[in-house]
Write an enzyme that holds these catalytic residues in place. Structure first.
Site, PDB file in Angstrom:
ATOM      1  N   HIS A   1       0.880  -1.180   0.000  1.00 12.52           N
ATOM      2  CA  HIS A   1       0.000   0.000   0.000  1.00 12.52           C
ATOM      3  C   HIS A   1       0.914   1.226   0.000  1.00 12.52           C
ATOM      4  O   HIS A   1       1.676   1.433   0.948  1.00 12.52           O
ATOM      5  CB  HIS A   1      -0.922  -0.011   1.223  1.00 12.52           C
ATOM      6  CG  HIS A   1      -1.842  -1.206   1.231  1.00 12.52           C
ATOM      7  ND1 HIS A   1      -2.021  -2.021   2.326  1.00 12.52           N
ATOM      8  CD2 HIS A   1      -2.615  -1.720   0.243  1.00 12.52           C
ATOM      9  CE1 HIS A   1      -2.886  -2.977   2.013  1.00 12.52           C
ATOM     10  NE2 HIS A   1      -3.264  -2.819   0.749  1.00 12.52           N
TER      11      HIS A   1
ATOM     12  N   TYR B   1     -10.239   1.074   5.629  1.00 15.40           N
ATOM     13  CA  TYR B   1     -11.328   0.102   5.673  1.00 15.40           C
ATOM     14  C   TYR B   1     -12.712   0.746   5.644  1.00 15.40           C
ATOM     15  O   TYR B   1     -13.712   0.038   5.662  1.00 15.40           O
ATOM     16  CB  TYR B   1     -11.180  -0.813   6.893  1.00 15.40           C
ATOM     17  CG  TYR B   1     -10.014  -1.787   6.789  1.00 15.40           C
ATOM     18  CD1 TYR B   1      -9.242  -1.889   5.626  1.00 15.40           C
ATOM     19  CD2 TYR B   1      -9.684  -2.620   7.844  1.00 15.40           C
ATOM     20  CE1 TYR B   1      -8.177  -2.769   5.532  1.00 15.40           C
ATOM     21  CE2 TYR B   1      -8.620  -3.509   7.757  1.00 15.40           C
ATOM     22  CZ  TYR B   1      -7.867  -3.574   6.607  1.00 15.40           C
ATOM     23  OH  TYR B   1      -6.818  -4.462   6.534  1.00 15.40           O
TER      24      TYR B   1
ATOM     25  N   ASN C   1      -3.130  -6.139  -2.229  1.00 15.08           N
ATOM     26  CA  ASN C   1      -3.047  -7.129  -1.152  1.00 15.08           C
ATOM     27  C   ASN C   1      -4.248  -8.062  -1.100  1.00 15.08           C
ATOM     28  O   ASN C   1      -4.455  -8.756  -0.107  1.00 15.08           O
ATOM     29  CB  ASN C   1      -2.885  -6.417   0.200  1.00 15.08           C
ATOM     30  CG  ASN C   1      -2.051  -7.216   1.177  1.00 15.08           C
ATOM     31  OD1 ASN C   1      -1.172  -7.988   0.764  1.00 15.08           O
ATOM     32  ND2 ASN C   1      -2.313  -7.047   2.471  1.00 15.08           N
TER      33      ASN C   1
ATOM     34  N   ARG D   1      -2.980   4.390  -1.667  1.00 16.20           N
ATOM     35  CA  ARG D   1      -3.049   2.972  -1.298  1.00 16.20           C
ATOM     36  C   ARG D   1      -2.820   2.084  -2.527  1.00 16.20           C
ATOM     37  O   ARG D   1      -2.076   1.126  -2.484  1.00 16.20           O
ATOM     38  CB  ARG D   1      -4.409   2.676  -0.659  1.00 16.20           C
ATOM     39  CG  ARG D   1      -4.545   1.252  -0.123  1.00 16.20           C
ATOM     40  CD  ARG D   1      -5.835   1.112   0.670  1.00 16.20           C
ATOM     41  NE  ARG D   1      -6.104  -0.248   1.073  1.00 16.20           N
ATOM     42  CZ  ARG D   1      -5.650  -0.807   2.201  1.00 16.20           C
ATOM     43  NH1 ARG D   1      -4.885  -0.115   3.008  1.00 16.20           N
ATOM     44  NH2 ARG D   1      -5.967  -2.047   2.523  1.00 16.20           N
TER      45      ARG D   1
ATOM     46  N   HIS E   1       3.389  -3.222   6.656  1.00 19.08           N
ATOM     47  CA  HIS E   1       2.186  -2.383   6.568  1.00 19.08           C
ATOM     48  C   HIS E   1       2.085  -1.443   7.757  1.00 19.08           C
ATOM     49  O   HIS E   1       2.633  -1.705   8.822  1.00 19.08           O
ATOM     50  CB  HIS E   1       0.936  -3.271   6.542  1.00 19.08           C
ATOM     51  CG  HIS E   1       0.762  -4.005   5.256  1.00 19.08           C
ATOM     52  ND1 HIS E   1      -0.032  -3.543   4.246  1.00 19.08           N
ATOM     53  CD2 HIS E   1       1.318  -5.147   4.812  1.00 19.08           C
ATOM     54  CE1 HIS E   1       0.018  -4.386   3.222  1.00 19.08           C
ATOM     55  NE2 HIS E   1       0.834  -5.373   3.541  1.00 19.08           N
TER      56      HIS E   1
ATOM     57  N   ARG F   1       2.013 -11.287   0.259  1.00 15.63           N
ATOM     58  CA  ARG F   1       3.016 -12.163   0.880  1.00 15.63           C
ATOM     59  C   ARG F   1       2.695 -13.635   0.730  1.00 15.63           C
ATOM     60  O   ARG F   1       3.565 -14.488   0.931  1.00 15.63           O
ATOM     61  CB  ARG F   1       3.139 -11.802   2.372  1.00 15.63           C
ATOM     62  CG  ARG F   1       1.843 -11.958   3.151  1.00 15.63           C
ATOM     63  CD  ARG F   1       1.928 -11.372   4.544  1.00 15.63           C
ATOM     64  NE  ARG F   1       0.656 -11.421   5.265  1.00 15.63           N
ATOM     65  CZ  ARG F   1      -0.231 -10.429   5.334  1.00 15.63           C
ATOM     66  NH1 ARG F   1       0.003  -9.290   4.705  1.00 15.63           N
ATOM     67  NH2 ARG F   1      -1.352 -10.572   6.020  1.00 15.63           N
TER      68      ARG F   1
ATOM     69  N   GLU G   1       1.517   3.711   3.037  1.00 12.47           N
ATOM     70  CA  GLU G   1       1.923   3.191   4.359  1.00 12.47           C
ATOM     71  C   GLU G   1       3.443   3.269   4.389  1.00 12.47           C
ATOM     72  O   GLU G   1       4.160   2.387   3.919  1.00 12.47           O
ATOM     73  CB  GLU G   1       1.380   1.778   4.541  1.00 12.47           C
ATOM     74  CG  GLU G   1      -0.158   1.781   4.492  1.00 12.47           C
ATOM     75  CD  GLU G   1      -0.804   0.397   4.597  1.00 12.47           C
ATOM     76  OE1 GLU G   1      -0.073  -0.607   4.760  1.00 12.47           O
ATOM     77  OE2 GLU G   1      -2.034   0.327   4.506  1.00 12.47           O
TER      78      GLU G   1
ATOM     79  N   GLU H   1       2.237  -5.343  10.778  1.00 12.39           N
ATOM     80  CA  GLU H   1       1.238  -4.244  10.707  1.00 12.39           C
ATOM     81  C   GLU H   1       1.480  -3.330  11.902  1.00 12.39           C
ATOM     82  O   GLU H   1       1.212  -3.719  13.031  1.00 12.39           O
ATOM     83  CB  GLU H   1      -0.147  -4.876  10.781  1.00 12.39           C
ATOM     84  CG  GLU H   1      -1.307  -3.958  10.623  1.00 12.39           C
ATOM     85  CD  GLU H   1      -1.569  -3.580   9.166  1.00 12.39           C
ATOM     86  OE1 GLU H   1      -1.412  -2.375   8.870  1.00 12.39           O
ATOM     87  OE2 GLU H   1      -1.916  -4.467   8.358  1.00 12.39           O
TER      88      GLU H   1
END
Lengths: 315, 315
Positions: free
Chosen positions: A23, A290, A72, A65, A118, A170, A26, A180
């Protein structure tokens, strides 16, 4: 416990990748990977290749993003096997490139271990994400990292779920590891968050090196938070969000949420409470990315995972 | 002090606007304005029009700062008087629309008072932004708001500067007021930040109503932070950022920064210190939107402003 001591020889871990920029906004992973591409000494370990890699360079360039769709979420058979066309979504084409370099996913040729870096706007601290509750090697690694970071907390999120399929970047590797770290706004580098991520990678690579050198890891257990369900925001008839994360829940990732606790608030001053029938542990609370995924937070439950004794088959 | 009591009659403030969404991903203002467009009772006051208005609806729709360029920097004579063309930047066209509804800027027909609601990723708290150090009415309002919120802090940022021209959206009004509340990530609604913004608007409107009703406000003083200079990130030869906000400076908006204090860190572990010759007060520290504006933080100095006694000429 003696009965668990059955020996479990695993192939050594020779090819490791560290992904950043899956992303593009990030920034901890973006900046660390960019730095390691120029100055890699910190992540090199004897007897193994550790390859830093920028997975979504166009999104990084735009500090967004993604360009066309979430990179992802597209590493599934359908997208990875799609015929290449002119109008293919950028991230799907990129997923195929990544799969050809680090995979093919599910094959013997795939990289042994892939870390994907992330950030989240949620107060999740430095979280390790596990995809498979039977992955002894990764559970042993997480156990090692948690001990190394102690007394600082290092939560583990298990995203194994019968219906929720992530198809993460991944997942191309044999052992996929999500890292994260938050809270950090999109498009910002915070020193504390970067440092936290960097420590996790250091301890993870130390573990792999010890494993490759023949160190035996006895059976171990870790507490993880297993994803149960994603919870959307309340919405009006037009589908717009009509209530937001209540201040009692804000920043309370990993803390108990009990039936009757306030979860959302409306602008006209009403609180909406959690109506489940048991205590859960929310995470990804108020993650910026989200809102569009219809996800205000994720409900998890605590589970203890055990890993077998492991050692490298060759060293 | 008695000599300062010269009477200063000002026209009543009848037309007030509250702008949200000037930056489409700063969600407190977006959500409050959307809510007030449907449920306006909270912001209505007798004897005046208070009009909530979404300034950049396309950016709000995409949850992005802007579409073509920063709407909050184009309210200058050149842009406001440009011939409308097909390929005009969206925000320039929108600025002209806003100017025709709430202006024209600098004219008697302009709205009396415009609040523009913003969020920042910086730890600035609920900040009031002043454009003109001679604006007695607005200084009196800020004095009132600060008292009403006390003991909570309510910093005032004065952006009057010989070289830095902002040409803000709110500058269309006779009394422009920026309200900048953080820290909040872009694309996120935090309950605490929204509540802070809402309180500021409540007290501001209460002040206007008291003023219109004929209440006299004696001379007052407030402490403000006046913008001195914007400081960029260190950059490499390619122009890329090569050092980030040091953890000692992170979240320290409005706190003393003394010569020799660490300001930036590099990924290879070096600290870069502040080399100025006097203490300053940084703000907009690590604001996400300012990476592209070459601005790591803004240096300010403390100044005391005084406002004359004011009262409404008609009530």
């Amino acid at each position: 416990m003696a009965s668990c001591h059955a020996d479990h020889e695993l192939a050594p871990v020779r090819r490791v990748a560290i992904f950043g920029g899956t992303h593009g906004n990030e920034l901890s992973g973006v900046m660390l990977v960019k730095y390691w591409l120029e100055n890699g000494a910190e992540i090199q370990r004897a007897g193994m290749e550790v390859r830093p890699f920028l997975t979504n360079p166009r999104a990084v360039q735009k500090c967004t993003r993604y360009i066309d769709c979430d990179l992802n979420r597209v590493f599934d058979t359908e997208n990875l096997s799609k015929q290449v066309t002119e109008d293919m979504l950028y991230e799907v084409r990129r997923a195929q490139e990544i799969n050809s370099i680090f995979g093919p996913k599910g094959s013997d040729d795939a990289y042994d271990l892939i870390f994907d870096l992330h950030n989240t706007t949620s107060n999740m601290g430095g979280t390790l994400i596990l995809e498979d509750s039977n992955d002894d090697f990764t559970i042993q690694m997480f156990h090692y990292i948690k001990l190394a970071l102690s007394p600082a907390s290092c939560p583990v999120l298990l995203i194994e779920h019968p219906n929720l399929k992530y198809a993460t970047t991944r997942s191309v590797g044999k052992h996929p590891v999500g890292i994260e770290v938050g809270p950090q706004p999109q498009g910002v580098i915070r020193a504390d968050i970067l440092d936290n991520m960097r420590r996790i990678i250091k301890h993870a690579l130390d573990f792999v090196q010890l494993f490759n050198w023949g160190k035996e890891f006895p059976p171990c257990s870790i507490e993880v938070h297993k994803i149960v369900e994603k919870i959307d925001y309340p919405r009006n008839e037009a589908g717009e969000i009509s209530a937001f994360i209540h201040h009692h829940l804000q920043d309370q990732d990993w803390q108990e949420l009990r039936p009757g606790d306030p979860v959302f608030f409306t602008l006209d001053g009403k609180a909406i409470v959690y109506e489940g029938d048991c205590t859960v542990y929310p995470t990804f609370v108020n993650e910026a990315a989200y809102y569009e995924k219809n996800q205000a937070f994720t409900k998890t439950m605590k589970v203890t995972l055990t890993a077998k004794h492991i050692r490298s088959s060759v060293h």
